[in-house]
Write a protein that holds these residues in place. Sequence first.
Motif: not given
Length: 488
Positions: A209, A228, A231, A416, A430
Amino acid sequence: MNRRALITLCLAACLALSLGGIALASAQAHRLGWKDCGDGLRCAELVVPVDWADPGGPRTSVHVAKLPATSRSMGPLIVNFGGPGTSTSMLRRKDDPGLPPELPVLLDELRSRFDVIAIDPRGLSEPGSAKRVSCAEPAASVYGLVLARTKQDWDAHAAKNAAYRESCRKTAKSAWHGLTAWNVAHDIDALRAALGQDKLVYAGNSYGTVYAQAYLELFPQRVGRMYFDGTADHTQRELEPWLRNYARTQERHLTRFRDWCASRTDCALHGRDAGKAWDELVARVRRAPLPASARRTVHEGQLYAGAVKGMNPALWPQFATAIRKALDGDAGDFLSELAPDQVSSSLSQASLCNDFMPKAPTYEEFQAIEAGLRQIAPRFGWIEGRFELGRCWGFSGGASWAPHPLRVQGVPPILFAIGELDNNTNYLGQQHVAEQIPSARVLWHGDGHASWAGNTCLRRHVNAYLTTGELPSPGTRCRAERIQKVGK
């Protein structure tokens, strides 16, 4: 390198790519010769500049592996499974205790629709590859500052890391200047062009990521779909707020460990408050080293080093057992079952520090930072400051591609996945990255780091997004699945 120089460098490199990159990528497309390389894979070497800031300069190559689609392919899905380290070897489906056991299932699902293509960062190819760089000196243990008891210990850790960095620089030679995520993002774009892909379809886990964050900034117009997973936050300029997110996450993890133990009759601390058991052990070790078998003792740093390792949800059963045995008079598991990992001479730690080391504090400055961490995370989380700083303590010159807020506009929806039990790339960091991307959609789940392969709900939503672009509905959450299997 200061930030103004870095921005100028980025602009110059992007201009150079816009003028000459298409021709270069087209030439590379003809040189991307796939060959059988075992285990059903096809491999190739992608020729790229050593440093994309000088696209006409010396060349190097990066290793690429393809797991061909088992039915009609929608095209390439480029993946990087993290590290920094090799991703191509993960396509080989070998038995490896360090890999999720569900990875073959995920790969089978992906290759039913895509040619799955992994790219390795510079110097981090498969074991035995001529492209793999091993440094002459090993890095200091990432647990070194956790174990340190005096300033002399800190100085020794710095000296070991400095020797490691210098040996890596000498071994890598001219390629050293290209060991950044900024350059890897350019490599990914060159691979996209070499594959004839108009828009990138990419899945990155963990360190993958970081490359994705660079790609979003450099090539937003070439983004198709990007996923992602776990992350790593490369957007914090200053060290202290970055460490605070880790400290808060680990402090909360102690509570989650306590709750997990209370719900499991097979937990060695079941029937008592596991968090308070930890507190009691810390209080004891601060009075005197803890006794262990074979006339050994465990000091405070060793206790915390074992706890940092044991706070990984996959190791919660061993952590609970180690605490119970230590309270009963034998803390030996903190020197064996939960002992710090062996040091490494891989280039991966040097690559990480080239990307992630903001201006390092002095020893005295860090004492003030640590005092602040102890205030917000006094039971356990404060130790993360030493753990994270230890990776790069002793490196000089700062980061080559330093952390900075994301500057991303005009990209299509980005997905994500954030795990509530992720203390590796902490969930607070994240969330911080996702909030900087206007088109981001966050899918929360109840498991920990790198759970794409092991959570069936997560796989279903992510695979639908990668194949069709369909996003999960806002507020969708996947329940924990992997954590339910821990200890069974």
